[in-house]
Each structure stands twice: as C-alpha cells, then as structure tokens.
Write an enzyme that holds these catalytic residues in place. Structure first.
Site, PDB file in Angstrom:
ATOM      1  N   HIS A  77      46.793  42.119  46.697  1.00 21.82           N
ATOM      2  CA  HIS A  77      45.780  42.028  47.754  1.00 21.82           C
ATOM      3  C   HIS A  77      46.445  41.818  49.109  1.00 21.82           C
ATOM      4  O   HIS A  77      47.502  41.200  49.201  1.00 21.82           O
ATOM      5  CB  HIS A  77      44.735  40.952  47.450  1.00 21.82           C
ATOM      6  N   ASP A  79      44.873  40.531  51.927  1.00 21.49           N
ATOM      7  CA  ASP A  79      44.366  39.463  52.787  1.00 21.49           C
ATOM      8  C   ASP A  79      45.092  38.150  52.508  1.00 21.49           C
ATOM      9  O   ASP A  79      45.729  37.981  51.473  1.00 21.49           O
ATOM     10  CB  ASP A  79      42.855  39.266  52.589  1.00 21.49           C
ATOM     11  N   ASP A 140      51.319  34.968  49.373  1.00 19.95           N
ATOM     12  CA  ASP A 140      50.096  35.252  48.627  1.00 19.95           C
ATOM     13  C   ASP A 140      49.233  36.149  49.506  1.00 19.95           C
ATOM     14  O   ASP A 140      48.526  35.677  50.357  1.00 19.95           O
ATOM     15  CB  ASP A 140      49.385  33.944  48.299  1.00 19.95           C
ATOM     16  N   GLU A 174      40.540  39.429  48.482  1.00 19.73           N
ATOM     17  CA  GLU A 174      40.654  38.704  47.208  1.00 19.73           C
ATOM     18  C   GLU A 174      40.346  37.229  47.407  1.00 19.73           C
ATOM     19  O   GLU A 174      39.723  36.593  46.571  1.00 19.73           O
ATOM     20  CB  GLU A 174      42.065  38.872  46.634  1.00 19.73           C
ATOM     21  N   GLU A 175      40.799  36.698  48.536  1.00 18.51           N
ATOM     22  CA  GLU A 175      40.703  35.244  48.755  1.00 18.51           C
ATOM     23  C   GLU A 175      39.264  34.771  48.934  1.00 18.51           C
ATOM     24  O   GLU A 175      38.986  33.587  48.847  1.00 18.51           O
ATOM     25  CB  GLU A 175      41.537  34.838  49.981  1.00 18.51           C
ATOM     26  N   ASP A 197      50.183  38.851  41.606  1.00 20.12           N
ATOM     27  CA  ASP A 197      49.524  37.851  42.460  1.00 20.12           C
ATOM     28  C   ASP A 197      49.650  36.446  41.889  1.00 20.12           C
ATOM     29  O   ASP A 197      48.912  35.548  42.263  1.00 20.12           O
ATOM     30  CB  ASP A 197      48.040  38.248  42.630  1.00 20.12           C
ATOM     31  N   HIS A 379      48.321  29.009  50.274  1.00 17.87           N
ATOM     32  CA  HIS A 379      47.240  28.553  51.163  1.00 17.87           C
ATOM     33  C   HIS A 379      47.647  27.301  51.934  1.00 17.87           C
ATOM     34  O   HIS A 379      46.846  26.401  52.123  1.00 17.87           O
ATOM     35  CB  HIS A 379      45.945  28.267  50.381  1.00 17.87           C
TER      36      HIS A 379
HETATM   37 ZN   LIG Z   1      46.605  35.823  45.801  1.00 15.77          ZN
END
Ligand SMILES: [Zn+2]
Length: 407
Positions: A77, A79, A140, A174-175, A197, A379
């Site tokens: 992903h 994003d 990520d 995705e997030e 991922d 994150h």
């Molecule tokens: Zn991810």
C-alpha cells in the site's frame, strides 16, 4: 544501491491517508505517488500497466519460461498512517548500528533509546534508516513498495532465474481500512498473492481475527426518584449488570496470541436508555460463534429478569479469518517459508490480532497472506527500518518467484 535509493525517494512524497474523506484515494498525494511509480514501471519496460481513477496501480513482469506456471502477485500500500504526519520526511541512515541510543532530534530531545525500544538491539551491525524525530518514516508500507519494485528489477537483471508471470499491485488507503474494497481482483488475475506489509524480518501471517460489532440497547423506566420504589428501572444499572455477565479476563488488555475477546468500545446512557458498543474478536470461527451466542444469551437473561423488551442486541459481521481460504492451499505458505530460508531468514508465523487488506482480498477471491516488509515501530516518529531487512524481503520475493516456477 537501488533498493535504498528507491525507498529514500518514495518516503519523501507525503501520502498520508485521511479518515472520512469520502473518496478513493482519500488524499491527492497518494495519486501523485502512484503516477510517479507508473512512470518508473514504464521505464523498466513492464507490461499491462494500469492505473485507475482510484489510485490502484498494476503491472506485469512477463514469464520467461514456456512451462505452465501459476500467476502470482505482490502487493503493497502506498499510503501512510493518519496518526502521525508524513510530510517532509527526512530519513537518515545510521550505518553499522553500534547498539547505543540514537538521537533523532537533539533540539527536542527525541531519542530512539534501547531502553524504550529493546528491539533495536536485534539490529546491531545493520544500517538503520531512521526519521528526524518529527514525522513517521513510512516504511509502512513504502519499504514494501521499494522491495517489490527492486525484486522485479533484480529478476530483469537475472534472466537465468526462471519465473512465471508476476503481477505487482499498489493500492491506496490501507491505513483507513479502505485498501481492498476497490481492488479489481479479476483484472489483477493472480492465482494467489502476498502483501508485503508485515513488520519485522521473518514475519509471515495468514490468520487474522473473525470480527463483529455488537450494539446492545437497554431500555429502562424513569420515575421521580422520590416515588420510584418498585417502579423505576435504571437502564444504566442494567447495562452495568450486562457488562458484569461477560468474562472479566476476555478483554484486549488481558489477552494475546490466539486469545479472543469482548471489547467494550463505547457506552452512552441515561436512566431511560443506555447503549453499549462492543467489538468481538476471535481467531477460531467456533469460539467466535460462541461469543456471539453468549452475548445473545445475556440479553435474553436480562429480558427474562426485567421483562421482554428491556434489552436488545444488534450484531454486525465485520471481517473473517483468512485462514479458511489459505488452509486448503498451504503450499502458498510453504513456498513463502522456503523462500525466506533461502534468503537467510527464519520464518516466524504468527496470528494477526486484527484484520488486513489481505484478509479482505482472500475473501474476494485472491488468497493473500502477509509477508514482512522489515520496518519497526510503525505509525510513529520512532519508526525505523534496517536496510538488511529490506534486502531480505526483496530476496524473499525473488525466491518465491523462482520456487513457484520450479513446482
Ligand atoms: Zn501497512
């Protein structure tokens, strides 16, 4: 080094996704990024390149063998998390990490310390890509994007490695849980795929929670408190009774591994009416059903005790464990494990305590376990990725392509 350079270029583009945008992709930065990627894939000479209006970018590395080989895919992903800013990411490489604390930002005393993040010590001697302490890194999942593109470049540079048709796919959002819903599984056209991922080196996941939400509404009877004897029914107190009827230790804060839970995520109430919002999670489909049954039985018990209509429950299914899709085709996991070993990695299979895009895709007809991308502390401003982990992920992709053609 192509892999590192790609990664460093990718993280500089702000692709933070946004909740409740009402469009896909949720932010324009993601579209900018996939357009740039499309140019890169074109320059590499890939085929069947498509980019739709929702930001889903697919491409093909054609087979270099005439044998019949399954078509497999690799997905990442584009994003980054809405939790921490991804604007002006300034990555820095700490070469041959020596096991001491890493000062990310001296001015605001942001330190990646071994005391707070002991996992750092697993990477002594590696080259770590870290942030400047003000943003997340975006490993990520731009580590996944860079690994996939680099693995394709590697296969192109090594024509002696036989492989079937390889599809690659990059998706937005995705997030915010909206990475899979507009994924054109038919157009992607793979027998199976892997999302790149996961977190730390070696991680391999094909089991996730079965998930439902439950809303319990409790109706009380309000009467002036001075005259309430034998008349009032305080819905908040009945709600408290309901909460007490569920097993005390089956909550997120007391469970891990394969243990499921009931999680009270919200309550709102007055004497007249109280609502409780729960999420229910379990890896086992059987226990998951029992959990839902148990909640219904508790509601029934309250109705028996306080009168019909006192309590009601509304259950909503959210997602299911992809294990049931993967289990009949365990070679998908065996190949990934063998590929990791050949890339010098020890596979660590573990259950996901949540859901993934891969789980959704699996039920949409594209079996899709999740492989590590190598990053740590997702994150977060403390996110980092060891270059060596990214290289191992890239080689895992190459080895999977090779092994699938050998079957
Ligand atoms: Zn991810």
């Amino acid at each position: 080094m192509d892999l590192v350079n790609r990664f460093l270029r990718y993280v500089r583009i702000d692709t933070q996704s946004a909740e409740d945008a009402g469009v896909t992709p949720s932010t324009p930065g993601q579209m900018e990024f996939v357009q740039m990627l499309r140019g890169e894939l074109e320059a590499m000479g890939l085929e069947e390149i498509t980019l739709d209006e929702h930001g889903y970018l697919f491409a093909t590395l054609p087979a270099n063998t005439t044998r019949t080989v399954p078509t497999i895919g690799f997905i990442a992903h584009v994003d980054t998390s809405p939790d921490v800013t991804g604007k002006d990411v300034k990555p820095r490489i700490v070469e041959k990490y020596n096991g001491t604390d890493i000062v990310l930002s001296a001015e605001d005393h942001t330190v990646l310390s071994t005391e707070e993040f002991p996992e750092l010590l697993r990477y002594v001697g590696d080259d770590l890509i870290v942030t400047d302490g003000h943003t997340l890194l975006g490993a990520d999942d731009k580590a996944g994007v860079a690994e996939i593109v680099s693995a394709i470049a590697y296969l192109q540079a090594h024509p002696e490695i036989e492989h079937g048709k390889i599809r690659i796919g990059f998706n937005p959002d995705e997030e915010i849980g909206l990475g899979a819903h507009k994924f054109d599984v038919k157009l992607f056209g793979c027998d199976w795929a892997y999302t790149m991922d996961g977190g730390e080196v070696g991680e391999l996941e094909y089991e996730n929670f079965n998930a439902a939400s439950a809303r319990i509404t409790i109706n009380g009877r309000n009467v002036h408190p001075g005259y309430a004897k034998d008349k009032m029914l305080n819905s908040m107190r009945v709600a408290a009774e309901f909460i007490g009827m569920l097993p005390k230790n089956e909550v997120p804060e007391c469970t891990d591994g394969y243990q499921g839970f009931f999680h009270l995520v919200g309550m709102k109430g007055g004497v007249e009416q109280t609502t409780l919002s729960y999420i229910i999670r379990d890896h086992s489909a059987e226990i998951f059903t029992k959990r839902k049954d148990m909640m219904q039985a508790c509601v029934q018990e309250l109705n028996n005790k306080y009168g019909a209509g006192t309590a009601a429950i509304e259950l909503t299914t959210q997602y299911a464990n992809m294990r049931e899709v993967i289990e009949p085709m365990m070679y998908v996991i065996d190949i990934a494990c063998q590929a990791m070993r050949e890339a010098g990695v020890t596979p660590k299979i573990k259950p996901i305590r949540g859901g993934t895009d891969g789980a959704q895709l699996s039920f949409m007809g594209l079996p899709c376990p999740n492989i590590f991308a190598g990053g740590v502390n997702f994150h977060s401003r403390f996110e980092f990725v060891p270059v060596q982990s990214m290289q191992k992920a890239m080689m895992t992709i190459v080895k999977i392509a090779e092994l699938v053609a050998k079957r």
